[in-house]
Design an enzyme around this catalytic site. Structure first.
Site, PDB file in Angstrom:
ATOM      1  N   GLU A 180       5.498  10.645  -4.309  1.00  0.00           N
ATOM      2  CA  GLU A 180       4.813   9.354  -4.112  1.00  0.00           C
ATOM      3  C   GLU A 180       4.969   8.471  -5.342  1.00  0.00           C
ATOM      4  O   GLU A 180       5.180   7.260  -5.231  1.00  0.00           O
ATOM      5  CB  GLU A 180       3.315   9.566  -3.872  1.00  0.00           C
ATOM      6  N   ASP A 232      -2.766   0.357   7.898  1.00  0.00           N
ATOM      7  CA  ASP A 232      -1.552   1.142   7.656  1.00  0.00           C
ATOM      8  C   ASP A 232      -0.433   0.772   8.637  1.00  0.00           C
ATOM      9  O   ASP A 232       0.427   1.604   8.950  1.00  0.00           O
ATOM     10  CB  ASP A 232      -1.845   2.653   7.723  1.00  0.00           C
ATOM     11  N   SER A 290       4.856   6.633   2.561  1.00  0.00           N
ATOM     12  CA  SER A 290       5.441   5.322   2.858  1.00  0.00           C
ATOM     13  C   SER A 290       4.829   4.265   1.959  1.00  0.00           C
ATOM     14  O   SER A 290       3.635   4.323   1.648  1.00  0.00           O
ATOM     15  CB  SER A 290       5.126   4.920   4.320  1.00  0.00           C
ATOM     16  N   ASN A 328       0.854  -1.188   0.000  1.00  0.00           N
ATOM     17  CA  ASN A 328       0.000   0.000   0.000  1.00  0.00           C
ATOM     18  C   ASN A 328       0.884   1.230   0.000  1.00  0.00           C
ATOM     19  O   ASN A 328       1.951   1.229   0.613  1.00  0.00           O
ATOM     20  CB  ASN A 328      -0.869  -0.009   1.274  1.00  0.00           C
ATOM     21  N   HIS A 383       0.925   5.051   1.291  1.00  0.00           N
ATOM     22  CA  HIS A 383       0.196   5.848   2.283  1.00  0.00           C
ATOM     23  C   HIS A 383       0.878   7.211   2.430  1.00  0.00           C
ATOM     24  O   HIS A 383       2.106   7.278   2.588  1.00  0.00           O
ATOM     25  CB  HIS A 383       0.188   5.112   3.628  1.00  0.00           C
TER      26      HIS A 383
HETATM   27  C1  GRF Z   1      -2.308   8.997  -2.803  1.00  0.00           C
HETATM   28  O1  GRF Z   1      -2.052  10.173  -2.105  1.00  0.00           O
HETATM   29  C2  GRF Z   1      -1.970   7.796  -1.971  1.00  0.00           C
HETATM   30  O2  GRF Z   1      -0.884   7.996  -1.124  1.00  0.00           O
HETATM   31  C3  GRF Z   1      -3.210   7.612  -1.150  1.00  0.00           C
HETATM   32  O3  GRF Z   1      -4.261   7.953  -2.001  1.00  0.00           O
HETATM   33  C4  GRF Z   1      -3.814   8.832  -3.027  1.00  0.00           C
HETATM   34  C5  GRF Z   1      -4.127   8.180  -4.317  1.00  0.00           C
HETATM   35  O4  GRF Z   1      -3.902   9.016  -5.406  1.00  0.00           O
HETATM   36  N1  GRF Z   1      -3.277   6.281  -0.595  1.00  0.00           N
HETATM   37  P1  GRF Z   1      -4.084   8.472  -6.882  1.00  0.00           P
HETATM   38  O5  GRF Z   1      -5.519   7.930  -6.995  1.00  0.00           O
HETATM   39  O6  GRF Z   1      -3.076   7.400  -7.135  1.00  0.00           O
HETATM   40  O7  GRF Z   1      -3.889   9.658  -7.762  1.00  0.00           O
END
Ligand code: GRF
Length: 226
Positions: A174, A145, A136, A107, A109
């Site tokens: 991310e 989480d 993370s 996942n 997060h």
């Molecule tokens: C991201 O910020 C991720 O960390 C969180 O949800 C968001 C998803 O964004 N779990 P996307 O749908 O991939 O644009």
């Protein structure tokens, strides 16, 4: 070639990052993009990239989570995926489901876990006056989480930041974090053994960091497959 399924509920920009990485030669094959919301924009992104898609409408299973998860499980198994990536999947999975995919589900997060599991992570980091924040990638266990963290990316917070501005700054990081993490798994450098992450066959002692300016292809990156 690692076969990968992505579970999402919305925008799908992290899926987009994996699509880009696949196109650039990351040894993965995206075999399924699955959403619990039929209208999720991420499904369009997948279709445009010829990634198979499926919507399992969670609202049709409102009173039967077990049946929803059975449908999810069947779809994932049918896809032949070896790794499941939760990327913006806004549903808490049962312990039973999570155990079925133990060691095969990660996942992303948006916080420096173990800080701020759950929702509104940027607001909570700002409220706490944190100087540093981030995201993370962790293996999924029944604790929300709370599974072993593989890799993080960090950013500085400034006074006066808004949650929206933080989200916008963090998102590209991310994407790199997720691609680098999947690269480590796809190249066989990372596995989960019980609750312990193995990195290059050794117990991982410290969470890996995606250093600024590096990416999965970077020579000194922890994701460097050499
Ligand atoms: C991201 O910020 C991720 O960390 C969180 O949800 C968001 C998803 O964004 N779990 P996307 O749908 O991939 O644009």
């Amino acid at each position: 070639m690692l076969t990968v399924a992505v579970l999402l509920s919305g925008r799908g920009s992290n899926l987009g990052a994996l699509i880009g990485a696949q196109n650039e030669g990351l040894p993965i094959r995206l075999v399924l993009a699955l959403s619990d919301r039929p209208g999720a924009p991420g499904l369009e992104l997948a279709r445009a990239a010829a990634v198979p898609t499926l919507a399992i409408d969670a609202s049709a299973y409102r009173n039967n989570k077990a049946a929803f998860e059975d449908a999810l499980d069947a779809a994932l198994q049918a896809s032949g995926c070896e790794l499941v990536v939760l990327a913006g999947f806004m549903r808490v999975l049962s312990a039973d489901f999570v155990r079925r995919w133990h060691g095969r589900m990660i996942n992303i997060h948006p916080s420096l876990l173990p800080k701020y599991p759950g929702l509104r992570t940027h607001q909570r980091a700002l409220d706490a006056g944190d100087a540093e924040h981030g995201a993370s990638v962790h293996y999924v266990t029944p604790v929300l989480d709370g599974g072993p963290v593989l890799m993080q990316v960090r950013m500085l917070l400034c006074a006066g930041n808004t949650p929206e501005a933080v989200a916008a700054s963090l998102l590209p990081l991310e994407h790199r974090l997720l691609v680098a993490s999947v690269a480590l798994i796809a190249t066989g450098q990372v596995q989960l053994q019980g609750e312990q992450i193995l990195y290059r066959q050794q117990a991982l002692q410290h969470v890996l960091q995606l250093e600024d300016g590096e990416d999965a292809a970077g020579a000194d990156s922890p994701a460097d497959p050499t």
